[in-house]
Design an enzyme around this catalytic site. Structure first.
Site, PDB file in Angstrom:
ATOM      1  N   HIS A 135     -10.267   8.386  17.687  1.00 37.92           N
ATOM      2  CA  HIS A 135     -10.282   7.004  18.163  1.00 37.92           C
ATOM      3  C   HIS A 135     -11.612   6.341  17.859  1.00 37.92           C
ATOM      4  O   HIS A 135     -11.683   5.156  17.597  1.00 37.92           O
ATOM      5  CB  HIS A 135     -10.006   6.955  19.669  1.00 37.92           C
ATOM      6  CG  HIS A 135      -8.554   7.019  19.985  1.00 37.92           C
ATOM      7  ND1 HIS A 135      -7.928   8.156  20.394  1.00 37.92           N
ATOM      8  CD2 HIS A 135      -7.599   6.068  19.907  1.00 37.92           C
ATOM      9  CE1 HIS A 135      -6.649   7.914  20.567  1.00 37.92           C
ATOM     10  NE2 HIS A 135      -6.413   6.661  20.272  1.00 37.92           N
ATOM     11  N   GLU A 149      10.369   5.584  -9.183  1.00 40.08           N
ATOM     12  CA  GLU A 149       9.196   6.187  -9.821  1.00 40.08           C
ATOM     13  C   GLU A 149       9.585   7.159 -10.919  1.00 40.08           C
ATOM     14  O   GLU A 149       8.752   7.908 -11.409  1.00 40.08           O
ATOM     15  CB  GLU A 149       8.263   6.829  -8.789  1.00 40.08           C
ATOM     16  CG  GLU A 149       8.923   7.695  -7.752  1.00 40.08           C
ATOM     17  CD  GLU A 149       7.979   8.149  -6.630  1.00 40.08           C
ATOM     18  OE1 GLU A 149       6.756   7.980  -6.750  1.00 40.08           O
ATOM     19  OE2 GLU A 149       8.492   8.702  -5.645  1.00 40.08           O
ATOM     20  N   ASP A 188       3.609   7.491 -10.360  1.00 41.99           N
ATOM     21  CA  ASP A 188       4.514   8.493 -10.937  1.00 41.99           C
ATOM     22  C   ASP A 188       5.350   7.910 -12.068  1.00 41.99           C
ATOM     23  O   ASP A 188       5.657   8.613 -13.033  1.00 41.99           O
ATOM     24  CB  ASP A 188       5.431   9.067  -9.843  1.00 41.99           C
ATOM     25  CG  ASP A 188       4.739  10.175  -9.076  1.00 41.99           C
ATOM     26  OD1 ASP A 188       4.052  10.981  -9.724  1.00 41.99           O
ATOM     27  OD2 ASP A 188       4.861  10.218  -7.844  1.00 41.99           O
ATOM     28  N   CYS A 206       4.328  -0.283  -4.876  1.00 43.30           N
ATOM     29  CA  CYS A 206       3.384   0.346  -3.948  1.00 43.30           C
ATOM     30  C   CYS A 206       2.446   1.315  -4.663  1.00 43.30           C
ATOM     31  O   CYS A 206       1.595   1.929  -4.036  1.00 43.30           O
ATOM     32  CB  CYS A 206       4.113   1.028  -2.799  1.00 43.30           C
ATOM     33  SG  CYS A 206       5.123   2.412  -3.318  1.00 43.30           S
TER      34      CYS A 206
HETATM   35  C1  PEP Z   1       3.476   6.328  -6.803  1.00 44.83           C
HETATM   36  O1  PEP Z   1       3.885   7.326  -7.369  1.00 44.83           O
HETATM   37  O2  PEP Z   1       3.154   5.263  -7.390  1.00 44.83           O
HETATM   38  C2  PEP Z   1       3.318   6.329  -5.340  1.00 44.83           C
HETATM   39  C3  PEP Z   1       3.031   5.239  -4.667  1.00 44.83           C
HETATM   40  O3  PEP Z   1       3.414   7.520  -4.696  1.00 44.83           O
HETATM   41  P1  PEP Z   1       2.259   8.643  -4.740  1.00 44.83           P
HETATM   42  O4  PEP Z   1       1.053   8.063  -5.395  1.00 44.83           O
HETATM   43  O5  PEP Z   1       2.024   9.017  -3.322  1.00 44.83           O
HETATM   44  O6  PEP Z   1       2.914   9.706  -5.534  1.00 44.83           O
HETATM   45 MG    MG Z   2       4.829   8.916  -6.259  1.00 46.67          MG
END
Ligand code: PEP
Ligand code: MG
Length: 544
Positions: free
Chosen positions: A188, A427, A451, A498
């Site tokens: 925390h 991905e 990925d 993401c």
């Molecule tokens: C990705 O593969 O772009 C992703 C967001 O997952 P990670 O980087 O955790 O594999």
């Molecule tokens: Mg990934």
């Protein structure tokens, strides 16, 4: 000049005199000259006083660092009234004819040791809290009061350890940063430091001789300098000034819409790895959490995290986000992310191996534990679920069927469950090629470009020798992103990114022109991206 290294909690530079904080070690007399009844009365008075102090601390924290961070003081208030804790104290007073402070201190130590030995991560974390509460009571009983942490001048505080109550009580205008020997990045105290936006280092081999000397915390390089050279001082002061200017400019964007000059809106969400990152999400005004990498809960654990442990974490995140979207990605373990207790075989090609959804669909008991925890948390906020490493339609159908099974079990047991949006990560090139089919099964796609680049270009993302070949700007990758967005939109499925590419400001305009609905990036990238989005005019000819 001395240099010491540690783990940085927040990037940034702090410069100022060091104040070494020594906790007052009070002498606690065990044998009382009073009767047990009188000691019991002293304890009851101290308990009431501690309740009052904690109430004030809660109000202060609520105003300064928000409800979630303030909640710790409510936990302390509950502990103060906990039957087991109070009875243990009373029993020591009565059976050993001891002073109230001795009974409290002994009980605090005993409970703390018991909690620390528990498997449940939530209970383990309570070891510090019970010590904190007991310390407060002992201070009141012995009349030591709250030790003053800071002097009149703004300082860099150096301490062995800081409790959450010590951290929140500090006058922020007097605190430039802090350095501690102990502490964890998930504590925390660390959460509070992040929320308060104070450069901080933990795990540093601190030295009392630093007291009063000039110190510089360099959060970027995870180190603290004591008595820095004039040149280094000047360089880091320039960096501090430029950080301040940058931050001031960006803070002005808080509360502003993520909207281009011609009115195109995009959601800017944040990626987090643990509950401790939520402070940064709020601080940087993210519209939601676009990727909670839940596997870090498993990696931080010595055994499979239980449903209740996971539920507590997901619930905390969902509640703290106060109705904003929280997308929890189900377990993405395997390849580079290994936990011994999974007993996964050594593989020739781990990136192409038994990982993520493949493990979950094979070892359903692990998957169901997580899904139940997420579903339970969905009753406390706006939770979405996202499945990683999808290549085939049947995987999505199987994952959804398992989710439906978990929902039914919970509902049959009368456990509340909320509405949950379902999405998948795109991905793998295979997922892009069947995106039209996948889009009919889910409500959103999130492009995992880290990925997607690896699998499209056939380049191991872990191999540093291949860095120059690992090109997320490769036309093949960009074309796959476009195809995914188009397929998603054909079937009413929103599409985000993401992976790290989402924060690449040289591509923001390209992504918006492709029709991207969301970009999920590290919290500190939110405001810089908002700035770029707000400067774009998509009605004009492309500049890229
Ligand atoms: C990705 O593969 O772009 C992703 C967001 O997952 P990670 O980087 O955790 O594999
Ligand atoms: Mg990934």
């Amino acid at each position: 000049m001395q240099v010491a290294t540690g783990k940085s909690i927040l990037d940034g530079i702090a410069i100022g005199p060091v104040h070494f904080y020594r906790k007052v070690d009070m002498v606690i007399t065990p044998v009382s000259a009073l009767t047990p009844a009188e000691e019991l009365a002293r304890f009851a008075t101290a308990q009431a006083k501690a309740q009052e102090q904690l109430g004030l601390l809660y109000d202060k924290a609520l105003a300064e660092v928000g409800e979630d961070n303030a909640a710790i003081f409510e936990i302390h208030q509950m502990m103060l009234e906990d039957d087991d804790y109070v009875e243990a104290i009373q029993s020591i007073i009565e059976t050993q004819k001891a002073t109230a402070e001795y009974a409290v201190s002994t009980t605090g130590e005993n409970f703390s040791a018991t909690f620390a030995a528990m498997d449940d991560a939530y209970m383990k974390a309570r070891a510090v809290d019970v010590k904190d509460v007991s310390h407060r009571l002992v201070n009141i009983l012995t009349g030591v009061g709250e030790a003053s942490l800071l002097g009149d001048q703004p300082v860099i505080l150096v301490a062995d350890d800081l409790t959450p109550s010590e951290t929140v009580q500090m006058d922020k205008s007097k605190l430039l940063g802090f350095v501690t020997r102990k502490g964890s990045t998930n504590s925390h105290t660390a959460i509070l430091a992040r929320t308060m936006n104070i450069p901080a280092l933990i795990g540093v081999d601190i030295d009392e001789s630093w007291d009063g000397k000039l110190g510089i915390i360099d959060g970027y390089n995870h180190c603290v300098y004591i008595d820095p050279t004039t040149d280094l001082h000047a360089t880091l002061e320039r960096k501090r000034q430029s950080d301040l200017q940058q931050r001031a400019l960006l803070q002005g964007l808080k509360g502003m819409p993520n909207e281009t000059l011609d009115g195109r809106k995009v959601n800017l969400y944040a990626n987090i790895g643990n509950v401790g990152d939520v402070g940064l999400v709020l601080q940087n005004d993210a519209t939601g959490i676009g990727l909670f990498r839940s596997e870090f809960i498993y990696l931080n654990s010595h055994d499979y995290p239980t449903e209740d442990e996971q539920f507590a974490i997901y619930k905390q995140v969902a509640e703290t986000m106060g109705g904003k979207k929280v997308i929890i990605r189900t377990l993405d373990i395997g390849a580079d992310k290994q936990a011994d207790y999974f007993n996964l075989d050594k593989e020739e090609n781990p990136a192409l191996g038994f990982r993520a959804i493949r493990i979950c669909l094979t070892r359903k008991e692990i998957f169901k534990t997580q899904l139940r925890a997420i579903l339970r948390a969905s009753a406390y906020g706006k939770v979405s679920i996202m499945f990683p490493m999808i290549t085939s339609l049947w995987e999505v159908k199987d994952a959804k069927a398992t989710l439906a099974e978990c929902r039914k079990e919970l509902e049959d047991a009368g456990i509340p469950v909320g509405e949950v949006e379902i999405g998948i990560m795109i991905e793998t090139p295979a997922a892009v090629m069947v995106a039209d089919d996948l889009a009919q099964e889910v409500e959103f796609f999130s492009l995992g470009t880290n990925d997607l680049t690896q699998y499209t270009l056939a380049i191991d993302r872990q191999n540093p020798k291949l860095d120059r070949f690992y090109d997320p700007h490769h036309p093949a990758v960009l074309r796959l992103i476009r195809m995914t967005i188009e397929a998603g939109h054909r079937h009413n499925c929103w599409v985000g990114i993401c992976g790290e590419l989402g924060a690449d400001s040289t591509l923001t305009e390209t992504f918006l022109r492709m029709g991207i609905d969301e970009l999920s990036v590290s919290p500190s990238s939110i405001l810089p991206l908002r700035k770029i989005v707000r400067s774009l005019d998509l009605s004009k000819e492309s500049q890229v």
